[in-house]
Design a protein around this motif. Structure first.
Motif, PDB file in Angstrom:
ATOM      1  N   THR A 143       0.825  -1.215   0.000  1.00 48.66           N
ATOM      2  CA  THR A 143       0.000   0.000   0.000  1.00 48.66           C
ATOM      3  C   THR A 143       0.857   1.262   0.000  1.00 48.66           C
ATOM      4  O   THR A 143       0.476   2.272  -0.592  1.00 48.66           O
ATOM      5  CB  THR A 143      -0.931   0.042   1.227  1.00 48.66           C
ATOM      6  OG1 THR A 143      -0.212  -0.447   2.365  1.00 48.66           O
ATOM      7  CG2 THR A 143      -2.148  -0.832   1.011  1.00 48.66           C
ATOM      8  N   THR A 185       0.642   4.396  -2.538  1.00 44.24           N
ATOM      9  CA  THR A 185       0.546   5.810  -2.145  1.00 44.24           C
ATOM     10  C   THR A 185       1.600   6.637  -2.862  1.00 44.24           C
ATOM     11  O   THR A 185       1.309   7.729  -3.384  1.00 44.24           O
ATOM     12  CB  THR A 185       0.752   5.937  -0.623  1.00 44.24           C
ATOM     13  OG1 THR A 185      -0.047   4.981   0.045  1.00 44.24           O
ATOM     14  CG2 THR A 185       0.399   7.332  -0.140  1.00 44.24           C
ATOM     15  N   THR A 243       0.701   7.039  -6.496  1.00 46.95           N
ATOM     16  CA  THR A 243      -0.429   7.961  -6.684  1.00 46.95           C
ATOM     17  C   THR A 243       0.036   9.403  -6.609  1.00 46.95           C
ATOM     18  O   THR A 243      -0.316  10.238  -7.449  1.00 46.95           O
ATOM     19  CB  THR A 243      -1.499   7.721  -5.599  1.00 46.95           C
ATOM     20  OG1 THR A 243      -1.713   6.329  -5.466  1.00 46.95           O
ATOM     21  CG2 THR A 243      -2.799   8.418  -5.950  1.00 46.95           C
ATOM     22  N   LYS A 244       0.857   9.699  -5.584  1.00 42.15           N
ATOM     23  CA  LYS A 244       1.332  11.076  -5.419  1.00 42.15           C
ATOM     24  C   LYS A 244       2.205  11.503  -6.588  1.00 42.15           C
ATOM     25  O   LYS A 244       2.032  12.598  -7.146  1.00 42.15           O
ATOM     26  CB  LYS A 244       2.130  11.191  -4.110  1.00 42.15           C
ATOM     27  CG  LYS A 244       1.245  11.070  -2.881  1.00 42.15           C
ATOM     28  CD  LYS A 244       1.934  11.555  -1.625  1.00 42.15           C
ATOM     29  CE  LYS A 244       0.942  11.532  -0.479  1.00 42.15           C
ATOM     30  NZ  LYS A 244       0.991  12.705   0.355  1.00 42.15           N
ATOM     31  N   ILE A 251       4.740  11.573   3.159  1.00 45.18           N
ATOM     32  CA  ILE A 251       4.324  10.226   3.524  1.00 45.18           C
ATOM     33  C   ILE A 251       4.995   9.852   4.834  1.00 45.18           C
ATOM     34  O   ILE A 251       6.139  10.207   5.067  1.00 45.18           O
ATOM     35  CB  ILE A 251       4.789   9.204   2.465  1.00 45.18           C
ATOM     36  CG1 ILE A 251       4.136   9.503   1.119  1.00 45.18           C
ATOM     37  CG2 ILE A 251       4.437   7.781   2.871  1.00 45.18           C
ATOM     38  CD1 ILE A 251       4.727   8.668   0.025  1.00 45.18           C
TER      39      ILE A 251
END
Lengths: 228, 472
Positions: free
Chosen positions: A43, A47, A50-51, A99
């Motif tokens: 995951t 993330t 995606t960013k 993050i």
């Protein structure tokens, strides 16, 4: 002119000599071994992808797998943001991306969900990529140890016993577990035990402890042998 | 005239060359200075860099501070282990001359506490090169056995001759451990032994000491008592597994019956395994994903089934999932299974079913069924406990009546229902109880009263959490 050139050369030599030692502490990689790099999955990778995609660095698909395209995007991001360009998302790069690499515990009420989450982290760190039964089996080994008189009597005691699990020694225990690992932990906590009571497991191609080979092998799932 | 010219020429030439030499010498000096300076600069830069690395800060502490903190933790664990093992040895010794129950209970309770602390310290001293599980087992068993003896005394049962013999034997073992640990004390206190520096060393004394404990034949009594670490727990013999080994065809037929309602592909049989009893493992591709099935070789009794599946919305609540689970087990030939508990995890329903007969619930005969809360499909089954415990069951007569049992329940509890239940005890045996379900201040509880003695033997608290209802 000649003198100026010589002075400039000297300054360059000095700067280079000092810079050689700077990257050693840059991404905090000595202190924390929790990094995401090529080959990682899960995951957190999703993330990151995606960013990076949102900001225009990443052109591949958001699939949770850190491959070569993701590597390029991370390096691009690092070069633009003044970070060490090594393609590894350590604490500094993660901070720049906004993050948190350290796992944030999910909402917990009571010890049960803490145990569940800790078990899931251990399963994810030790056995991601293994067949599902192999992941449940790792969780079952932890619980069998809790029940056994030969090992600590709590889940955290078993997992954090020094030298018991490599994922604790190298910091991978701090990665965020994915849904599969959480399901495997839930199944293990509910009694599913593909090993029928085993207390040890090891990967025969990477095991370093000399005494593990004397344990009787009961079965093997994926790349792990399970022993009593 | 020539002389003068010659002289002049010579003077000019030498004048010119001396000027050149001067320039050359100056340039040479400048170059040398430059070389020396640049070498000095590089050396300083290297020196600075090296100094920076040596005192490099990782986080908020220096590497040296981490080393010191780690050494402190190891030393603390070593001292605590020595302290607690010594206390265990002394307390066991005292028990041999104690005559009153009051004193015995106090000493036994202390030994359990020392044992727990010693076990934690020992696990903190774990080494990579040696396995200390045998020593851990001794320490845990002693504490556990003493806890069992204390509960015996609490039920007005005195210590037997055998108990006292066991305690004497255990005392000797503990003294041996204590002596071994104090041999190390000279090294630690006087000779500056460092745990951190000796990590992974080939001839480390601490590792050598642990190795000696593990491999020496210690005369240790076999401990069979009603406790979780008892040596008497043996899941191998079960009355349920009888008859001969099943054939390949019979095995496949059973796998199909487990996957009733699924579209399935080839049934692949993999290498069997044996821990408690011999099993056969199967992998089957189904419309829901890969299914993993394990059957017992004798009689083909299903041991476990698991299909990895995920649920979205909840369509089948607890009541409906319970019915699905009970029907599924009945169809497989497991008679009289009644759902006793349901947990919801991400809308996958974990239904616990126990055997019931003559109005009594038999908790040791437990099978767990997983139902997908969205689709209602059965995606998991686990029956190891059932296989190990189930046999011909009928109600036994309780010594006391239900009303008498209820008298022992707290006045603050608002009783909702009572039924008879056989529950497993810590040491692998069972006992008949009255299961009292009640409410206090909006908290729900299950209280188990021993049907012979009237004592409360277990209390379970129902907790409403994000994972649905939990029992603690």
């Amino acid at each position: 002119m000649k003198k100026a050139a010589i002075i400039i050369t000297m300054l360059v030599i000095v700067t280079v000599s000092v810079l050689v030692f700077l990257p050693l502490g840059a991404d905090g990689d000595i202190a924390s071994a929790a990094v995401i790099k090529q080959g990682s999955t899960g995951t957190l990778v999703t993330t990151i992808q995606t960013k990076l995609k949102r900001w225009g660095y990443y052109t591949g698909s958001v699939d949770g797998i850190f491959g070569s395209i993701t590597l390029k995007a991370v390096k691009y991001f690092q070069s633009v943001n003044g970070l060490v360009v090594d393609g590894i998302v350590g604490s500094k790069t993660a901070e720049a991306m906004g993050i948190n690499l350290a796992s944030s515990t999910s909402s917990s009420s009571g010890s049960t969900s803490t145990d569940l989450y800790l078990l899931a982290k251990c399963i994810y760190a030790e056995a991601r990529g293994e067949p599902y039964t192999g992941q449940v089996a790792v969780g079952a080994v932890v619980l069998n140890r809790v029940e056994s008189s030969q090992f600590p009597n709590t889940i955290s005691g078993v997992i954090y016993q020094p030298y018991a699990f490599t994922c604790v020694s190298d910091g991978q225990i701090n990665l965020t577990p994915d849904a599969t690992a959480k399901n495997a932990a839930q199944d293990a906590l509910n009694g599913w035990d593909p090993t029928n009571g085993c207390l040890y497991y090891y990967n025969p191609s990477t095991a370093t402890s000399s005494w593990i080979w004397s344990k009787t092998i009961m079965l093997s799932i994926g790349s792990h042998n399970f022993a009593l | 005239m020539n002389n003068y010219t010659d002289n002049n020429n010579y003077n000019i030439e030498s004048a010119i060359s001396s000027e050149e030499t001067k320039e050359r010498r100056a340039a040479k000096r400048w170059k040398t200075a430059l070389i020396i300076l640049s070498v000095l600069f590089v050396l300083t830069a290297l020196g600075l860099g090296l100094a920076w690395v040596v005192t490099s800060r990782a986080g908020n502490a220096t590497a040296e501070e981490y080393r010191i903190a780690m050494e402190g933790m190891y030393q603390k664990s070593y001292y605590e282990l020595s302290y607690n093992v010594g206390n265990m040895a002394n307390s066991l010794n005292k028990l041999s001359v104690s005559n009153t129950e009051y004193m015995q209970k106090e000493v036994l309770s202390n030994i359990s506490a020392y044992s727990a602390s010693a076990a934690t310290s020992l696990s903190s001293l774990a080494q990579d090169q040696v396995d200390s599980s045998k020593t851990m087992k001794y320490i845990n068993q002693v504490g556990d056995y003493c806890k069992f003896l204390e509960s015996k005394l609490n039920k007005d049962e005195p210590l037997s001759e055998e108990d006292r013999d066991n305690l004497d034997a255990l005392s000797i073992v503990m003294y041996d451990l204590r002596d071994a640990l104090s041999e190390m004390q000279t090294e630690v206190q006087n000779n500056g032994y460092s745990f951190v520096e000796n990590l992974g060393a080939d001839d480390d004394i601490f590792t050598g000491m642990v190795e000696k404990w593990e491999t020496e034949t210690i005369s240790y009594p076999s401990m069979i008592y009603d406790g979780p670490f008892s040596d008497g727990l043996d899941k191998g013999e079960t009355s349920l597994l009888n008859g001969g080994d099943i054939t390949d065809e019979e095995g496949e037929a059973i796998v199909r019956s487990l996957l009733e309602g699924r579209e399935i592909g080839d049934i692949k049989q993999s290498e069997g395994s044996k821990t408690y009893f011999e099993c056969i493992d199967y992998t089957v591709e189904t419309d829901l994903g890969t299914a993993y099935v394990t059957l017992a070789r004798q009689g083909g009794v299903p041991v476990s089934l698991k299909i990895t599946d995920y649920a979205g919305v909840l369509n089948f609540d607890s009541a409906r999932s319970e019915k699905i689970a009970e029907d599924y087990l009945a169809a497989l030939g497991f008679d009289n299974m009644k759902a006793v508990w349901v947990s919801n995890y991400n809308n996958i329903m974990y239904v616990n079913c126990a055997y019931h007969n003559d109005g009594v619930i038999f908790y040791p005969d437990l099978i767990k069924v997983q139902v997908n809360g969205e689709s209602g499909d059965v995606i998991g089954l686990e029956s190891l406990t059932y296989i190990c415990n189930h046999r011909d069951r009928s109600a036994a007569n309780a010594e006391i009546a239900a009303e008498a049992a209820l008298n022992n329940v707290s006045m603050d509890l608002q009783v909702v229902s009572v039924r008879q239940a056989v529950v497993p005890t810590n040491g692998g045996s069972e006992t008949l109880t009255y299961e009292v379900y009640g409410v206090k201040d909006r908290d729900k509880y299950f209280i188990y009263i021993d049907a012979d003695s009237g004592y409360e033997i277990k209390i379970m608290h129902v907790i409403d959490s994000e994972q649905g209802l939990l029992l603690q």
